[in-house]
Write a protein that holds these residues in place. Structure first.
Motif, PDB file in Angstrom:
ATOM      1  N   LEU A  57       0.841  -1.212   0.000  1.00 25.53           N
ATOM      2  CA  LEU A  57       0.000   0.000   0.000  1.00 25.53           C
ATOM      3  C   LEU A  57       0.875   1.260   0.000  1.00 25.53           C
ATOM      4  O   LEU A  57       0.924   1.953  -0.996  1.00 25.53           O
ATOM      5  CB  LEU A  57      -0.988  -0.005   1.168  1.00 25.53           C
ATOM      6  N   ARG A  58       1.518   1.569   1.108  1.00 29.34           N
ATOM      7  CA  ARG A  58       2.536   2.634   1.181  1.00 29.34           C
ATOM      8  C   ARG A  58       3.515   2.213   2.270  1.00 29.34           C
ATOM      9  O   ARG A  58       3.122   1.528   3.214  1.00 29.34           O
ATOM     10  CB  ARG A  58       1.918   3.983   1.612  1.00 29.34           C
ATOM     11  N   PHE A  65      -0.446   0.461  12.196  1.00 28.73           N
ATOM     12  CA  PHE A  65      -1.606  -0.067  12.920  1.00 28.73           C
ATOM     13  C   PHE A  65      -1.255  -1.311  13.739  1.00 28.73           C
ATOM     14  O   PHE A  65      -2.135  -1.969  14.278  1.00 28.73           O
ATOM     15  CB  PHE A  65      -2.750  -0.382  11.944  1.00 28.73           C
ATOM     16  N   GLU A  94       3.405   8.010   8.986  1.00 32.25           N
ATOM     17  CA  GLU A  94       2.077   7.419   8.784  1.00 32.25           C
ATOM     18  C   GLU A  94       1.281   7.452  10.087  1.00 32.25           C
ATOM     19  O   GLU A  94       0.063   7.598  10.074  1.00 32.25           O
ATOM     20  CB  GLU A  94       2.202   5.986   8.270  1.00 32.25           C
ATOM     21  N   GLY A 100       4.454  15.702   7.576  1.00 32.18           N
ATOM     22  CA  GLY A 100       4.960  15.471   6.227  1.00 32.18           C
ATOM     23  C   GLY A 100       4.758  14.056   5.752  1.00 32.18           C
ATOM     24  O   GLY A 100       4.007  13.285   6.366  1.00 32.18           O
ATOM     25  N   ALA A 101       5.435  13.724   4.651  1.00 28.56           N
ATOM     26  CA  ALA A 101       5.328  12.387   4.064  1.00 28.56           C
ATOM     27  C   ALA A 101       6.600  12.085   3.288  1.00 28.56           C
ATOM     28  O   ALA A 101       7.347  12.995   2.922  1.00 28.56           O
ATOM     29  CB  ALA A 101       4.120  12.305   3.122  1.00 28.56           C
ATOM     30  N   LEU A 102       6.837  10.782   3.066  1.00 28.50           N
ATOM     31  CA  LEU A 102       7.965  10.348   2.236  1.00 28.50           C
ATOM     32  C   LEU A 102       7.410   9.568   1.067  1.00 28.50           C
ATOM     33  O   LEU A 102       6.518   8.741   1.237  1.00 28.50           O
ATOM     34  CB  LEU A 102       8.908   9.455   3.052  1.00 28.50           C
ATOM     35  N   TYR A 103       7.910   9.830  -0.138  1.00 30.96           N
ATOM     36  CA  TYR A 103       7.453   9.047  -1.275  1.00 30.96           C
ATOM     37  C   TYR A 103       8.618   8.784  -2.212  1.00 30.96           C
ATOM     38  O   TYR A 103       9.784   9.027  -1.861  1.00 30.96           O
ATOM     39  CB  TYR A 103       6.228   9.684  -1.928  1.00 30.96           C
ATOM     40  N   ARG A 104       8.292   8.249  -3.394  1.00 30.60           N
ATOM     41  CA  ARG A 104       9.284   7.764  -4.347  1.00 30.60           C
ATOM     42  C   ARG A 104      10.405   8.774  -4.618  1.00 30.60           C
ATOM     43  O   ARG A 104      10.127   9.951  -4.884  1.00 30.60           O
ATOM     44  CB  ARG A 104       8.549   7.443  -5.668  1.00 30.60           C
ATOM     45  N   TYR A 148       8.308  15.296   1.727  1.00 25.85           N
ATOM     46  CA  TYR A 148       7.380  16.344   1.293  1.00 25.85           C
ATOM     47  C   TYR A 148       6.574  16.862   2.476  1.00 25.85           C
ATOM     48  O   TYR A 148       6.145  16.089   3.346  1.00 25.85           O
ATOM     49  CB  TYR A 148       6.403  15.799   0.233  1.00 25.85           C
TER      50      TYR A 148
ATOM     51  N   PRO B  17       7.277  11.526  -9.874  1.00 24.53           N
ATOM     52  CA  PRO B  17       8.458  11.110 -10.647  1.00 24.53           C
ATOM     53  C   PRO B  17       8.191   9.946 -11.600  1.00 24.53           C
ATOM     54  O   PRO B  17       8.746   9.913 -12.692  1.00 24.53           O
ATOM     55  CB  PRO B  17       9.475  10.703  -9.570  1.00 24.53           C
ATOM     56  N   LYS B  41      -3.095   4.664  -7.996  1.00 23.79           N
ATOM     57  CA  LYS B  41      -3.489   3.304  -7.606  1.00 23.79           C
ATOM     58  C   LYS B  41      -4.976   3.158  -7.821  1.00 23.79           C
ATOM     59  O   LYS B  41      -5.738   4.125  -7.679  1.00 23.79           O
ATOM     60  CB  LYS B  41      -3.233   3.087  -6.113  1.00 23.79           C
ATOM     61  N   LEU B  67      -6.280   3.831   3.324  1.00 24.88           N
ATOM     62  CA  LEU B  67      -6.024   3.587   1.898  1.00 24.88           C
ATOM     63  C   LEU B  67      -5.230   4.701   1.226  1.00 24.88           C
ATOM     64  O   LEU B  67      -4.540   4.464   0.245  1.00 24.88           O
ATOM     65  CB  LEU B  67      -7.353   3.358   1.156  1.00 24.88           C
ATOM     66  N   ASN B  69      -2.775   8.477   1.841  1.00 28.42           N
ATOM     67  CA  ASN B  69      -2.086   9.385   2.762  1.00 28.42           C
ATOM     68  C   ASN B  69      -2.500  10.805   2.379  1.00 28.42           C
ATOM     69  O   ASN B  69      -2.031  11.335   1.373  1.00 28.42           O
ATOM     70  CB  ASN B  69      -0.574   9.221   2.645  1.00 28.42           C
ATOM     71  N   VAL B  71      -1.672  13.585   3.155  1.00 26.88           N
ATOM     72  CA  VAL B  71      -0.621  14.603   3.019  1.00 26.88           C
ATOM     73  C   VAL B  71      -0.188  14.743   1.555  1.00 26.88           C
ATOM     74  O   VAL B  71       0.097  15.836   1.076  1.00 26.88           O
ATOM     75  CB  VAL B  71       0.617  14.256   3.889  1.00 26.88           C
ATOM     76  N   ILE B  72      -0.169  13.620   0.841  1.00 33.49           N
ATOM     77  CA  ILE B  72       0.336  13.672  -0.543  1.00 33.49           C
ATOM     78  C   ILE B  72      -0.654  13.154  -1.591  1.00 33.49           C
ATOM     79  O   ILE B  72      -0.422  13.311  -2.772  1.00 33.49           O
ATOM     80  CB  ILE B  72       1.657  12.863  -0.698  1.00 33.49           C
TER      81      ILE B  72
END
Lengths: 232, 82
Positions: A57-58, A65, A94, A100-104, A148, B17, B41, B67, B69, B71-72
Motif C-alpha cells: 500500500l505505502r 496499525f 504514517e 509530512g510524508a515520504l514518497y518515491r 514532502y 516522478p 493506484k 487507503l 495518505n 498529506v500527498i
C-alpha cells in the motif's frame, strides 16, 4: 538506559540497531515484537529500517496499525524518546507522530550511498552531544525517501527548529547535487515540536564502527544517552 | 453487497516522478502531444453496508484512515451495488 528495538514483519535493520546499542555502546537493549501491547520499562524506542509488511500500500502504512504502535504513540506523547530510521521514519509519519510524508525518490532509483548531513538543530535529545558545525557521514539505503510537506507546514517546522538534518556536500553546503532523493529543502531528518521524536532516512546504526566506514552514527546514540542522563 | 472502486493519485502540488518518467518515454516514442502523465493506484473494496449513504461514509473513512495518505494523495471513488 534501556533501548527497545521494535520488530515488524519485514524489518531488517533491527539486528544492526540492537548490535550498536548492545555491543558498541554497551547499553541495555531488547527487541519488541510488533504484537506487544506495552513498551513499559524502555527509555528509548527505535523503529528500525526495512520493509515492514512488504511496503504494501505505502511504506509504513500497515505497520503503523500494529498493536505496539498504540503504546509507542502514548509513550511519545508522554515525552519518551522515539527514533525512527528509514522505514521507521516512514512509520512515524504514517502514525502522525511527525509532519509530512515520504514518497518515491525523484530519480526513481534505490539510493545506497554515504551522505553528509548538516545538523540544523543541536537542541534535540538526538543531537545535543554534537559539536556545532560538525558534519555527519552516514549512509542511506532507500527508494522512497523523498520528503514532502506543504508550504505552511514546512514554514512552521523551520520556525520551531524541527528540521534536524539536511543532505549536504562533503564541505557542508546544502545544494541540489547533495540531495540524493529530491527531498524538499534537502531534508534528511525531522523531529516533532516537543523534540522527543526523530525520524531520519540515513542509517546511524550502519555507521557506528570504523570497519563500516564511519563512526558518526554512534554520535546520535551518544547524544540520546547524554540527554537521558541529563534528564535524570 | 457494495463494491467501491477507489482511485488514488498524488496531489497536483506533489511532483510525480513515475508519471514524469512515463511522460518522457511516451515523448521518445513520438507522442510529442503528451503533456502530462500521473500514475496512481486503483483499489476495489467489496463490503456489506445497510445503505448507499452508509457505504459512502465507510469508504471515506477507510480511505482517510488507511487507503490514502492525505498529506500527498487525493482520491475519488464510485460505488457499485452488487
Amino acid at each position: 538506559m534501556k533501548f527497545g528495538v521494535v520488530v515488524f514483519p519485514g524489518s531488517n535493520c533491527d539486528l544492526d540497531a540492537y548490535h550498536l546499542v548492545k555491543d558498541v555502546l554497551g547499553e541495555q537493549v531488547d527487541y519488541i515484537w510488533h504484537q506487544e501491547e506495552s513498551v513499559a520499562g524502555f527509555d528509548c524506542i527505535v523503529l528500525p529500517g526495512g520493509f515492514s509488511y512488504g511496503d504494501y500500500l505505502r511504506c509504513g502504512a500497515i505497520a503503523r496499525f500494529s498493536p505496539v504502535m498504540k503504546s509507542v504513540v502514548s509513550f511519545a506523547g508522554g515525552g519518551g524518546l522515539v527514533l525512527g530510521i528509514c522505514n521507521g521514519f516512514q512509520v512515524l509519519l504514517e502514525a502522525g507522530l511527525l509532519p509530512g510524508a515520504l514518497y518515491r525518490n525523484i530519480n526513481l532509483q534505490f539510493r545506497c550511498l554515504f551522505t553528509h548531513l548538516k545538523v540544523e538543530n543541536l537542541q534535540t535529545p538526538f543531537t545535543v552531544g554534537l559539536e556545532a558545525g560538525r558534519l555527519l557521514k552516514i549512509p542511506i539505503a532507500h527508494g522512497e525517501g523523498n520528503y514532502y510537506a506543504d508550504p505552511d507546514t514546512l514554514r512552521r517546522m523551520e520556525k520551531s527548529g524541527q528540521i534536524v538534518f539536511r543532505y549536504a556536500t562533503a564541505n557542508g553546503e546544502v545544494t541540489d547535487t547533495a540531495n540524493p532523493n529530491g527531498s524538499l529543502a534537502n531534508i534528511a531528518g525531522v523531529c516533532n515540536e516537543m523534540k522527543n521524536v526523530l525520524g531520519m532516512m540515513p542509517h546511524p546504526e550502519r555507521a557506528g564502527e570504523a570497519a563500516l566506514g564511519s563512526e558518526d552514527g554512534r554520535l546520535i546514540f551518544k547524544s540520546i544517552l547524554k540527554s537521558w542522563e541529563g534528564s535524570r | 453487497m457494495w463494491k467501491a472502486e477507489i482511485r488514488v493519485l498524488l496531489k497536483k502540488s506533489v511532483l510525480d516522478p513515475q508519471g514524469q518518467a512515463v511522460e518522457n518515454a511516451l515523448g521518445s516514442l513520438g507522442y510529442g502531444n503528451v503533456q502530462d502523465v500521473r500514475i496512481g493506484k486503483y483499489l476495489e473494496v467489496s463490503f456489506d453496508a445497510g445503505s448507499r449513504q452508509e457505504a459512502e461514509a465507510q469508504v471515506r473513512e477507510m480511505s482517510e484512515r488507511l487507503l490514502t495518505n492525505p498529506v500527498i494523495e487525493d482520491y475519488t471513488f464510485e460505488l457499485v451495488e452488487e
